[in-house]
Design a protein around this motif. Structure first.
Motif, PDB file in Angstrom:
ATOM      1  N   VAL A 263     -10.093   4.653  23.437  1.00  0.00           N
ATOM      2  CA  VAL A 263     -10.333   5.511  24.593  1.00  0.00           C
ATOM      3  C   VAL A 263      -9.258   6.581  24.651  1.00  0.00           C
ATOM      4  CG1 VAL A 263     -10.396   5.571  27.107  1.00  0.00           C
ATOM      5  CG2 VAL A 263     -11.532   3.727  25.886  1.00  0.00           C
ATOM      6  N   ARG A 264      -8.006   6.181  24.417  1.00  0.00           N
ATOM      7  CA  ARG A 264      -6.909   7.138  24.457  1.00  0.00           C
ATOM      8  C   ARG A 264      -7.120   8.225  23.408  1.00  0.00           C
ATOM      9  NH1 ARG A 264      -1.194   4.400  24.602  1.00  0.00           N
ATOM     10  NH2 ARG A 264      -2.130   3.450  26.395  1.00  0.00           N
ATOM     11  N   ASN A 265      -7.557   7.864  22.213  1.00  0.00           N
ATOM     12  CA  ASN A 265      -7.805   8.846  21.165  1.00  0.00           C
ATOM     13  C   ASN A 265      -8.990   9.732  21.516  1.00  0.00           C
ATOM     14  OD1 ASN A 265      -5.735   7.703  19.731  1.00  0.00           O
ATOM     15  ND2 ASN A 265      -7.087   6.418  18.514  1.00  0.00           N
ATOM     16  N   ALA A 266     -10.035   9.146  22.096  1.00  0.00           N
ATOM     17  CA  ALA A 266     -11.227   9.912  22.458  1.00  0.00           C
ATOM     18  C   ALA A 266     -10.923  10.921  23.554  1.00  0.00           C
ATOM     19  CB  ALA A 266     -12.337   8.963  22.917  1.00  0.00           C
ATOM     20  N   VAL A 267      -9.914  10.669  24.350  1.00  0.00           N
ATOM     21  CA  VAL A 267      -9.528  11.600  25.407  1.00  0.00           C
ATOM     22  C   VAL A 267      -8.470  12.574  24.895  1.00  0.00           C
ATOM     23  CG1 VAL A 267      -8.399  11.758  27.654  1.00  0.00           C
ATOM     24  CG2 VAL A 267     -10.122  10.007  27.260  1.00  0.00           C
ATOM     25  N   ALA A 268      -7.524  12.088  24.121  1.00  0.00           N
ATOM     26  CA  ALA A 268      -6.389  12.909  23.696  1.00  0.00           C
ATOM     27  C   ALA A 268      -6.812  14.064  22.795  1.00  0.00           C
ATOM     28  CB  ALA A 268      -5.350  12.044  22.994  1.00  0.00           C
ATOM     29  N   TYR A 269      -7.644  13.805  21.815  1.00  0.00           N
ATOM     30  CA  TYR A 269      -8.016  14.868  20.889  1.00  0.00           C
ATOM     31  C   TYR A 269      -8.808  15.991  21.562  1.00  0.00           C
ATOM     32  CZ  TYR A 269      -6.213  12.234  16.924  1.00  0.00           C
ATOM     33  OH  TYR A 269      -5.400  11.584  16.050  1.00  0.00           O
ATOM     34  N   PRO A 270      -9.836  15.699  22.369  1.00  0.00           N
ATOM     35  CA  PRO A 270     -10.521  16.805  23.053  1.00  0.00           C
ATOM     36  C   PRO A 270      -9.617  17.563  24.022  1.00  0.00           C
ATOM     37  CG  PRO A 270     -11.914  14.865  23.055  1.00  0.00           C
ATOM     38  CD  PRO A 270     -10.568  14.441  22.542  1.00  0.00           C
ATOM     39  N   LEU A 271      -8.720  16.852  24.717  1.00  0.00           N
ATOM     40  CA  LEU A 271      -7.797  17.547  25.622  1.00  0.00           C
ATOM     41  C   LEU A 271      -6.851  18.447  24.849  1.00  0.00           C
ATOM     42  CD1 LEU A 271      -6.886  14.884  28.326  1.00  0.00           C
ATOM     43  CD2 LEU A 271      -8.254  16.947  28.590  1.00  0.00           C
ATOM     44  N   LEU A 272      -6.357  17.957  23.724  1.00  0.00           N
ATOM     45  CA  LEU A 272      -5.485  18.785  22.899  1.00  0.00           C
ATOM     46  C   LEU A 272      -6.245  20.010  22.379  1.00  0.00           C
ATOM     47  CD1 LEU A 272      -2.713  19.145  21.617  1.00  0.00           C
ATOM     48  CD2 LEU A 272      -3.507  17.776  19.693  1.00  0.00           C
ATOM     49  N   ALA A 273      -7.493  19.824  21.992  1.00  0.00           N
ATOM     50  CA  ALA A 273      -8.308  20.957  21.527  1.00  0.00           C
ATOM     51  C   ALA A 273      -8.519  21.973  22.649  1.00  0.00           C
ATOM     52  CB  ALA A 273      -9.651  20.455  21.008  1.00  0.00           C
TER      53      ALA A 273
END
Length: 119
Positions: free
Chosen positions: A3-13
């Motif tokens: 979940v953390r990865n699924a949120v972190a990457y789009p937010l970083l993008a």
């Protein structure tokens, strides 16, 4: 972690897109100081992307697969496992040891049997 990865990457993008658009508009209006600031922020975002190391073995860290029951404290800083005797002790021990060696957690085993020590 998934979940953390699924949120972190789009937010970083999204952050990268916003910083890039802001820098482009600032460049058009000849606001070089804003372009410099946004460029530094973009470099930090790319550094985070390069250094980000999500836990790769998180799919192994599922209680039904491990055959154990998991309790999580409210602040998620303490996780307790109740591992039954029929569980795959070697697999659980390997996973916990690998996570500790990778710096993801510290674990302590208590009330263990000879089977745990032999695993």
């Amino acid at each position: 972690m998934q979940v953390r990865n699924a949120v972190a990457y789009p937010l970083l993008a999204a952050v990268v897109v916003i910083l890039t658009l802001t820098a482009a508009v600032a460049w058009k209006h000849r606001r070089r100081e804003i372009v410099l600031t946004q460029s530094l922020a973009l470099l930090l975002a790319f550094a985070l992307l390069v250094m980000w190391k999500p836990y790769r073995h998180v799919e192994d860290f599922q209680p039904p697969l491990l055959g154990s029951r998991m309790d999580v404290a409210a602040n998620h800083q303490l996780v307790a496992f109740n591992v039954p005797a029929v569980a795959e002790l070697g697999r659980i021990k390997t996973l916990l040891t690998r996570g500790e060696e990778d710096g993801w957690w510290h674990f302590e085993a208590s009330f263990v049997t000879d089977a745990w020590h032999d695993a």
